[in-house]
Design a protein around this motif. Structure first.
Motif, mmCIF file in Angstrom:
data_model
loop_
_atom_site.group_PDB
_atom_site.id
_atom_site.type_symbol
_atom_site.label_atom_id
_atom_site.label_comp_id
_atom_site.label_asym_id
_atom_site.label_seq_id
_atom_site.Cartn_x
_atom_site.Cartn_y
_atom_site.Cartn_z
ATOM 1 N N GLY A 1 40.707 11.246 40.289
ATOM 2 C CA GLY A 1 39.678 12.003 39.578
ATOM 3 C C GLY A 1 38.903 12.930 40.481
ATOM 4 O O GLY A 1 38.269 13.875 40.016
ATOM 5 N N HIS A 2 38.941 12.684 41.795
ATOM 6 C CA HIS A 2 38.292 13.589 42.734
ATOM 7 C C HIS A 2 39.090 14.883 42.841
ATOM 8 O O HIS A 2 40.324 14.866 42.809
ATOM 9 C CB HIS A 2 38.172 12.952 44.122
ATOM 10 C CG HIS A 2 36.919 12.167 44.326
ATOM 11 N ND1 HIS A 2 35.675 12.759 44.371
ATOM 12 C CD2 HIS A 2 36.720 10.833 44.498
ATOM 13 C CE1 HIS A 2 34.761 11.822 44.575
ATOM 14 N NE2 HIS A 2 35.363 10.647 44.648
ATOM 15 N N THR A 3 38.404 16.004 42.964
ATOM 16 C CA THR A 3 39.050 17.293 43.159
ATOM 17 C C THR A 3 38.818 17.761 44.593
ATOM 18 O O THR A 3 37.928 17.255 45.290
ATOM 19 C CB THR A 3 38.496 18.352 42.195
ATOM 20 O OG1 THR A 3 37.125 18.639 42.525
ATOM 21 C CG2 THR A 3 38.566 17.865 40.751
ATOM 22 N N THR A 4 39.598 18.741 45.019
ATOM 23 C CA THR A 4 39.454 19.260 46.382
ATOM 24 C C THR A 4 38.059 19.832 46.609
ATOM 25 O O THR A 4 37.532 19.762 47.723
ATOM 26 C CB THR A 4 40.506 20.345 46.656
ATOM 27 O OG1 THR A 4 40.388 21.389 45.674
ATOM 28 C CG2 THR A 4 41.917 19.766 46.585
ATOM 29 N N HIS A 5 37.449 20.392 45.563
ATOM 30 C CA HIS A 5 36.126 20.999 45.726
ATOM 31 C C HIS A 5 35.045 19.947 45.941
ATOM 32 O O HIS A 5 33.948 20.270 46.421
ATOM 33 C CB HIS A 5 35.782 21.859 44.512
ATOM 34 C CG HIS A 5 34.815 22.956 44.820
ATOM 35 N ND1 HIS A 5 35.129 24.026 45.630
ATOM 36 C CD2 HIS A 5 33.526 23.150 44.440
ATOM 37 C CE1 HIS A 5 34.080 24.833 45.730
ATOM 38 N NE2 HIS A 5 33.095 24.330 45.030
ATOM 39 N N ASP A 6 35.351 18.690 45.620
ATOM 40 C CA ASP A 6 34.384 17.616 45.870
ATOM 41 C C ASP A 6 34.093 17.469 47.361
ATOM 42 O O ASP A 6 33.027 16.963 47.740
ATOM 43 C CB ASP A 6 34.901 16.292 45.307
ATOM 44 C CG ASP A 6 34.888 16.268 43.783
ATOM 45 O OD1 ASP A 6 34.215 17.124 43.186
ATOM 46 O OD2 ASP A 6 35.572 15.402 43.198
ATOM 47 N N CYS A 7 35.035 17.912 48.201
ATOM 48 C CA CYS A 7 34.794 17.833 49.650
ATOM 49 C C CYS A 7 33.618 18.716 50.041
ATOM 50 O O CYS A 7 32.766 18.319 50.843
ATOM 51 C CB CYS A 7 36.054 18.245 50.413
ATOM 52 S SG CYS A 7 37.442 17.106 50.229
ATOM 53 N N ARG A 8 33.551 19.930 49.484
ATOM 54 C CA ARG A 8 32.427 20.826 49.792
ATOM 55 C C ARG A 8 31.117 20.246 49.282
ATOM 56 O O ARG A 8 30.089 20.326 49.961
ATOM 57 C CB ARG A 8 32.674 22.203 49.171
ATOM 58 C CG ARG A 8 33.560 23.074 50.039
ATOM 59 C CD ARG A 8 33.913 24.379 49.368
ATOM 60 N NE ARG A 8 32.777 25.247 49.096
ATOM 61 C CZ ARG A 8 32.167 26.021 49.998
ATOM 62 N NH1 ARG A 8 32.567 25.985 51.260
ATOM 63 N NH2 ARG A 8 31.179 26.822 49.650
ATOM 64 N N HIS A 9 31.149 19.659 48.099
ATOM 65 C CA HIS A 9 29.934 19.039 47.558
ATOM 66 C C HIS A 9 29.489 17.875 48.443
ATOM 67 O O HIS A 9 28.298 17.657 48.650
ATOM 68 C CB HIS A 9 30.178 18.555 46.132
ATOM 69 C CG HIS A 9 30.126 19.643 45.115
ATOM 70 N ND1 HIS A 9 29.010 19.926 44.371
ATOM 71 C CD2 HIS A 9 31.059 20.550 44.735
ATOM 72 C CE1 HIS A 9 29.249 20.949 43.559
ATOM 73 N NE2 HIS A 9 30.483 21.346 43.768
ATOM 74 N N THR A 10 30.476 17.145 48.971
ATOM 75 C CA THR A 10 30.150 16.018 49.846
ATOM 76 C C THR A 10 29.490 16.497 51.133
ATOM 77 O O THR A 10 28.461 15.953 51.565
ATOM 78 C CB THR A 10 31.425 15.220 50.172
ATOM 79 O OG1 THR A 10 32.011 14.740 48.951
ATOM 80 C CG2 THR A 10 31.104 14.038 51.079
ATOM 81 N N VAL A 11 30.075 17.526 51.756
ATOM 82 C CA VAL A 11 29.508 18.066 52.996
ATOM 83 C C VAL A 11 28.096 18.583 52.761
ATOM 84 O O VAL A 11 27.173 18.295 53.532
ATOM 85 C CB VAL A 11 30.411 19.182 53.568
ATOM 86 C CG1 VAL A 11 29.735 19.879 54.752
ATOM 87 C CG2 VAL A 11 31.759 18.607 53.991
ATOM 88 N N ALA A 12 27.923 19.338 51.666
ATOM 89 C CA ALA A 12 26.598 19.881 51.361
ATOM 90 C C ALA A 12 25.576 18.769 51.168
ATOM 91 O O ALA A 12 24.441 18.840 51.671
ATOM 92 C CB ALA A 12 26.678 20.759 50.109
ATOM 93 N N THR A 13 25.972 17.720 50.463
ATOM 94 C CA THR A 13 25.063 16.607 50.181
ATOM 95 C C THR A 13 24.725 15.821 51.446
ATOM 96 O O THR A 13 23.557 15.493 51.705
ATOM 97 C CB THR A 13 25.677 15.663 49.141
ATOM 98 O OG1 THR A 13 25.925 16.384 47.929
ATOM 99 C CG2 THR A 13 24.750 14.487 48.841
ATOM 100 N N LEU A 14 25.749 15.522 52.251
ATOM 101 C CA LEU A 14 25.516 14.739 53.467
ATOM 102 C C LEU A 14 24.646 15.501 54.468
ATOM 103 O O LEU A 14 23.776 14.912 55.120
ATOM 104 C CB LEU A 14 26.854 14.369 54.111
ATOM 105 C CG LEU A 14 27.717 13.362 53.328
ATOM 106 C CD1 LEU A 14 29.034 13.117 54.052
ATOM 107 C CD2 LEU A 14 26.974 12.051 53.109
ATOM 108 N N LEU A 15 24.860 16.808 54.593
ATOM 109 C CA LEU A 15 24.023 17.597 55.499
ATOM 110 C C LEU A 15 22.585 17.660 55.007
ATOM 111 O O LEU A 15 21.637 17.579 55.796
ATOM 112 C CB LEU A 15 24.599 19.014 55.644
ATOM 113 C CG LEU A 15 25.895 19.135 56.448
ATOM 114 C CD1 LEU A 15 26.372 20.583 56.475
ATOM 115 C CD2 LEU A 15 25.712 18.615 57.869
#
Length: 341
Positions: free
Chosen positions: A285-299
């Protein structure tokens, strides 16, 4: 409409061809092929321009259709702006959605004709993004029509797209899922996902990376192909993914991400790898764009400098001061990216 004598003709060739339509003219009693085309509309446009230039004649009463204007516009737009392959594909998909308009005289198309196309797409369950792309195409074509002195009105700002209801809402990767990725980091393709999670790159940016875009001495990645101007940027290489980058640099091929034969990946082929790995770590269910959302959130959670975070992710600045006057050097960007654990 019957063509005048000596105008030339368009024929469709037999068999399976990439460009099956040919424009021919008569010379000394024999037909001579002038140019080949993928579609009849493109051939018709060429024939009209050919006769204007070489024979100083036009078809009497000719009216430009939506299809003809599109093909004239897309050729000019590509020459002027050099859009990415994905952008061109988006224009072509949007054009296909407007199929009911193709044969209509452009000057006679009104607001309701365009809105009918949008409403039909909504009933078919197409995404809000697809609707926006069609509206954008309509607007771009209207501006082009004005440039070539066609009497028209830009109806795009008046079109109603309805509410934006995300089909696949983005979600961040949990720390548990990231740790699962690290536990199988030696499995085929897992390193590419970790690279996405420690750089914030779009998947298209990753797949477009060439080895010449990597500077191992300075430990940086140069993004030279992106969907936005702000996307052209430098990303410091996080120390945890440095071994992956070094290993990929030693593989065959000019692209950073290749298969065992040195062939680069397109998005569709890469998604096969993505879905397999997501299933392995129980993250379907995860998409490739979730990686960018993850980086943005963690930073953001780590208190990263907002301007540095935008630079790394390739987001446009929030205000004039940030866009024009604020500069972040490589040391500050590296400090930001290393906040990812």
């Amino acid at each position: 409409m019957r063509k005048p004598n000596g105008y030339g003709s368009i024929k469709r060739l037999s068999g399976t061809r990439r460009r099956p339509f040919v424009f021919v003219v008569s010379e000394h009693g024999r037909q001579k092929p002038v140019e080949y085309f993928a579609t009849q509309v493109e051939a018709e446009i060429f024939a009209a321009d050919y006769n204007k230039i070489h024979r100083n004649r036009s078809l009497p009463g000719h009216k430009i259709t939506f299809a003809e204007l599109y093909h004239r516009w897309i050729t000019r737009h590509i020459a002027d702006t050099s859009p990415s392959d994905s952008a061109i594909t988006g224009y072509r998909n949007s054009y296909r959605h407007c199929s009911v308009l193709h044969g209509m005289e452009y000057e006679k198309i009104k607001y309701q004709d365009y809105q009918t196309v949008i409403d039909g797409m909504r009933r078919s369950g197409l995404s809000y993004s697809s609707l926006k792309k069609v509206r954008s195409l309509i607007s771009l074509m209207a501006f082009y029509a004005i440039k070539i002195d066609m009497p028209c009105r830009n109806y795009a700002p008046l079109l109603s797209l309805g509410r934006n209801k995300p089909v696949h809402p983005h979600k961040t990767f949990s720390r548990q899922k990231i740790n699962r990725l690290w536990s199988i980091a030696n499995h085929n393709g897992v390193d590419t996902i970790l690279i996405l999670l420690y750089t914030g790159m779009r998947v298209g940016e990753l797949l477009a990376l060439q080895k010449s875009d990597i500077n191992l001495r300075q430990q940086i990645i140069r993004i030279t192909h992106s969907k936005t101007a702000a996307g052209i940027r430098i990303i410091p290489i996080h120390h945890r993914i440095q071994p992956f980058i070094t290993y990929r640099m030693q593989s065959s091929g000019t692209y950073l991400i290749t298969d065992s034969n040195g062939r680069s990946y397109d998005y569709s082929r890469y998604c096969l790898i993505w879905r397999r790995i997501m299933h392995d770590i129980h993250a379907d269910g995860h998409t490739t764009h979730d990686c960018r959302h993850t980086v943005a959130t963690l930073l953001d959670n780590a208190g990263a400098n907002e301007t540095a975070r935008r630079r790394i992710l390739g987001h446009a600045g929030g205000d004039v001061t940030e866009r024009v006057y604020t500069h972040k050097n490589l040391r500050q960007l590296r400090k930001c990216i290393e906040l990812l654990k």
